[in-house]
Design an enzyme around this catalytic site. Sequence first.
Site, short mmCIF file in Angstrom:
data_model
loop_
_atom_site.label_atom_id
_atom_site.label_comp_id
_atom_site.label_asym_id
_atom_site.label_seq_id
_atom_site.Cartn_x
_atom_site.Cartn_y
_atom_site.Cartn_z
N PRO A 161 0.80 -1.22 0.00
CA PRO A 161 0.00 0.00 0.00
C PRO A 161 0.84 1.28 0.00
O PRO A 161 0.52 2.25 -0.68
CB PRO A 161 -0.82 -0.13 1.29
CG PRO A 161 -0.90 -1.60 1.53
CD PRO A 161 0.44 -2.13 1.10
N TYR A 162 1.93 1.26 0.76
CA TYR A 162 2.80 2.44 0.84
C TYR A 162 3.46 2.72 -0.51
O TYR A 162 3.47 3.86 -0.98
CB TYR A 162 3.88 2.18 1.91
CG TYR A 162 4.81 3.35 2.15
CD1 TYR A 162 4.38 4.50 2.79
CD2 TYR A 162 6.14 3.29 1.75
CE1 TYR A 162 5.23 5.57 3.03
CE2 TYR A 162 7.01 4.34 1.97
CZ TYR A 162 6.54 5.48 2.61
OH TYR A 162 7.40 6.53 2.83
N ILE A 163 3.97 1.66 -1.16
CA ILE A 163 4.60 1.83 -2.47
C ILE A 163 3.57 2.28 -3.50
O ILE A 163 3.86 3.14 -4.35
CB ILE A 163 5.28 0.51 -2.90
CG1 ILE A 163 6.56 0.30 -2.07
CG2 ILE A 163 5.60 0.52 -4.39
CD1 ILE A 163 7.23 -1.05 -2.31
#
Length: 254
Positions: A161-163
């Site tokens: 999700p962060y990427i």
Amino acid sequence: MATTQTSAQASTHRRAALVTGASRGIGRAIALRLAADGLDVAIGYAGSAARAEETVAAAREAGVNAIAVQGDVSQAPDVARLFDAAQQAFGRLDVVVNSAGIMPMAPVAPASLDAFDQIIATNLRGAFLVLGEAAARLDGGGRIVALSTSVIARSFPGYGPYIAAKAGVEGLVRVLANELRGRCITVNAVAPGPVATELFLDGKSDEQIAQLSKVAPLERLGTPADIAAAVSFLAGPDGAWVNAQVLRANGGFA
């Protein structure tokens, strides 16, 4: 609420910056570096007013004006208020740095949907709102800088999700640079590698931290000051010809 200025009237000759996520970590280092560079600074923060006021006090020691403004970057009215407060306090706005972000770990799985939505709201929707507001407010010579991540190139498990959010930020930076054609405003991103901040260290074992610190050829974690120096370059006179780029400040991590 914005804090009051130390002087009776806003400075009209100094450049002024708004930095989101500036009460701690990389955002705080960026705000203090820009203050050291001679810019008035608005400290955007989401949670801790006490930490934000500490950053304000530290910035004022550099001899510039500084205020703290609370706001959630995922909410359009809050973002507009951040910009209103900065422009009202300083009489101008020249540099906008979107450093606000969260980094909970979550696998690519249906059970992670809530975490995914939270990360996208802060890290991608927030960037969209801050960058869009900056584009509407800055004049010629303005600088817009977003924070991405060098983890994009590594694809570590748990960072999905962060990427995804940060890859979206890099896309927004390049598109906005083209949308601002002819206005003499640069739009860039800085993509740190692992940096020794609370956000990065939280939830990691000593073994994981030691392992990650050895990945880059320089064999150490980055510091907030390392990233602030890259932002200072992009916001300063020597960065005037850099546009629509992602500066990977990571010691060779990726």
